[in-house]
Motif scaffolding. Structure first.
Motif, short mmCIF file in Angstrom:
data_model
loop_
_atom_site.label_atom_id
_atom_site.label_comp_id
_atom_site.label_asym_id
_atom_site.label_seq_id
_atom_site.Cartn_x
_atom_site.Cartn_y
_atom_site.Cartn_z
N VAL A 84 0.87 -1.09 -0.17
CA VAL A 84 0.00 -0.10 -0.06
C VAL A 84 0.90 1.39 -0.10
CG1 VAL A 84 -1.75 1.30 1.15
CG2 VAL A 84 -1.80 -1.24 1.12
N LYS A 85 0.75 2.03 -1.10
CA LYS A 85 1.30 3.33 -1.15
C LYS A 85 0.62 4.49 -0.20
CE LYS A 85 3.70 6.16 -4.57
NZ LYS A 85 3.95 6.34 -5.97
N SER A 86 -0.59 4.56 -0.60
CA SER A 86 -1.62 5.51 -0.10
C SER A 86 -2.89 5.36 0.02
CB SER A 86 -1.31 6.72 -0.72
OG SER A 86 -1.61 6.69 -2.16
N ILE A 87 -3.56 5.80 0.81
CA ILE A 87 -5.19 5.73 0.81
C ILE A 87 -5.91 6.73 0.79
CG2 ILE A 87 -7.17 4.74 2.40
CD1 ILE A 87 -5.30 2.71 3.48
N HIS A 88 -6.72 7.11 -0.16
CA HIS A 88 -7.30 8.27 -0.37
C HIS A 88 -8.87 8.21 0.02
CE1 HIS A 88 -4.42 10.14 -2.67
NE2 HIS A 88 -4.09 9.03 -2.98
N GLU A 89 -9.32 8.71 1.28
CA GLU A 89 -10.77 8.90 1.53
C GLU A 89 -11.59 9.66 0.54
OE1 GLU A 89 -12.06 6.87 3.88
OE2 GLU A 89 -10.10 6.15 4.12
N ILE A 90 -12.41 9.03 -0.37
CA ILE A 90 -13.01 9.91 -1.19
C ILE A 90 -14.32 10.58 -0.45
CG2 ILE A 90 -14.22 9.87 -3.45
CD1 ILE A 90 -11.13 9.19 -3.50
N LYS A 91 -14.45 11.89 -0.39
CA LYS A 91 -15.64 12.43 0.15
C LYS A 91 -16.12 13.82 -0.75
CE LYS A 91 -14.35 11.34 4.71
NZ LYS A 91 -14.17 11.71 5.98
N PHE A 92 -17.16 13.81 -1.01
CA PHE A 92 -17.93 15.04 -1.95
C PHE A 92 -18.63 15.78 -1.27
CE2 PHE A 92 -16.66 11.71 -5.26
CZ PHE A 92 -15.66 12.48 -5.81
N THR A 93 -18.80 17.32 -1.44
CA THR A 93 -19.60 17.84 -0.82
C THR A 93 -20.86 18.19 -1.86
OG1 THR A 93 -18.48 19.76 -1.41
CG2 THR A 93 -18.23 19.03 0.69
N LEU A 94 -21.78 17.39 -1.94
CA LEU A 94 -22.82 17.45 -2.98
C LEU A 94 -24.21 17.88 -2.32
CD1 LEU A 94 -22.18 13.89 -4.49
CD2 LEU A 94 -21.44 16.34 -5.61
N ASP A 95 -24.94 18.35 -3.30
CA ASP A 95 -26.20 18.90 -2.93
C ASP A 95 -27.30 17.92 -3.18
OD1 ASP A 95 -25.15 21.39 -1.91
OD2 ASP A 95 -25.43 22.39 -3.71
N THR A 96 -27.00 16.87 -3.84
CA THR A 96 -27.70 16.05 -4.18
C THR A 96 -27.17 14.46 -3.85
OG1 THR A 96 -26.79 15.56 -6.40
CG2 THR A 96 -28.58 17.27 -6.51
N LYS A 97 -28.24 13.53 -4.24
CA LYS A 97 -27.79 12.11 -3.72
C LYS A 97 -26.55 11.82 -4.57
CE LYS A 97 -29.33 7.49 -4.06
NZ LYS A 97 -30.08 6.54 -4.30
N ARG A 98 -25.57 11.04 -3.85
CA ARG A 98 -24.17 10.93 -4.71
C ARG A 98 -24.51 9.71 -5.49
NH1 ARG A 98 -18.49 8.59 -2.23
NH2 ARG A 98 -17.46 8.55 -4.46
N THR A 99 -24.20 9.94 -6.90
CA THR A 99 -24.34 9.11 -8.05
C THR A 99 -22.94 9.25 -8.94
OG1 THR A 99 -25.06 10.55 -9.69
CG2 THR A 99 -26.49 9.37 -8.15
N PRO A 100 -22.76 8.07 -9.53
CA PRO A 100 -21.25 8.36 -10.17
C PRO A 100 -21.18 9.56 -11.12
CG PRO A 100 -21.97 6.13 -10.50
CD PRO A 100 -23.10 6.85 -9.70
N LEU A 101 -22.21 9.91 -11.73
CA LEU A 101 -22.49 11.14 -12.58
C LEU A 101 -22.42 12.36 -11.64
CD1 LEU A 101 -22.67 12.44 -15.33
CD2 LEU A 101 -25.20 12.41 -15.02
#
Length: 61
Positions: free
Chosen positions: A21-38
């Motif tokens: 393991v080189k690094s771990i990135h926690e993915i967090k988005f500040t979205l106003d809507t439900k999180r979808t891939p798009l």
């Protein structure tokens, strides 16, 4: 890589063989809507995650 960022809660970058393991990135988005891939791909943070992880990959073209 774009699919992993848009769908996962974290992305793990591995080293070359033998892999560790080189690094771990926690993915967090500040979205106003439900999180979808798009919606994730349209979020302002997406490009930062993409560029940061891309720089960590040891890809020689």
């Amino acid at each position: 890589m774009a699919e992993a960022i848009s769908m996962a809660d974290r992305v793990i970058v591995l080293t070359n063989r033998p892999a560790s393991v080189k690094s771990i990135h926690e993915i967090k988005f500040t979205l106003d809507t439900k999180r979808t891939p798009l919606s994730s791909r349209e979020a302002p943070e997406f490009k930062d995650y993409f560029q940061g992880i891309w720089k960590e990959l040891d890809i020689h073209v």
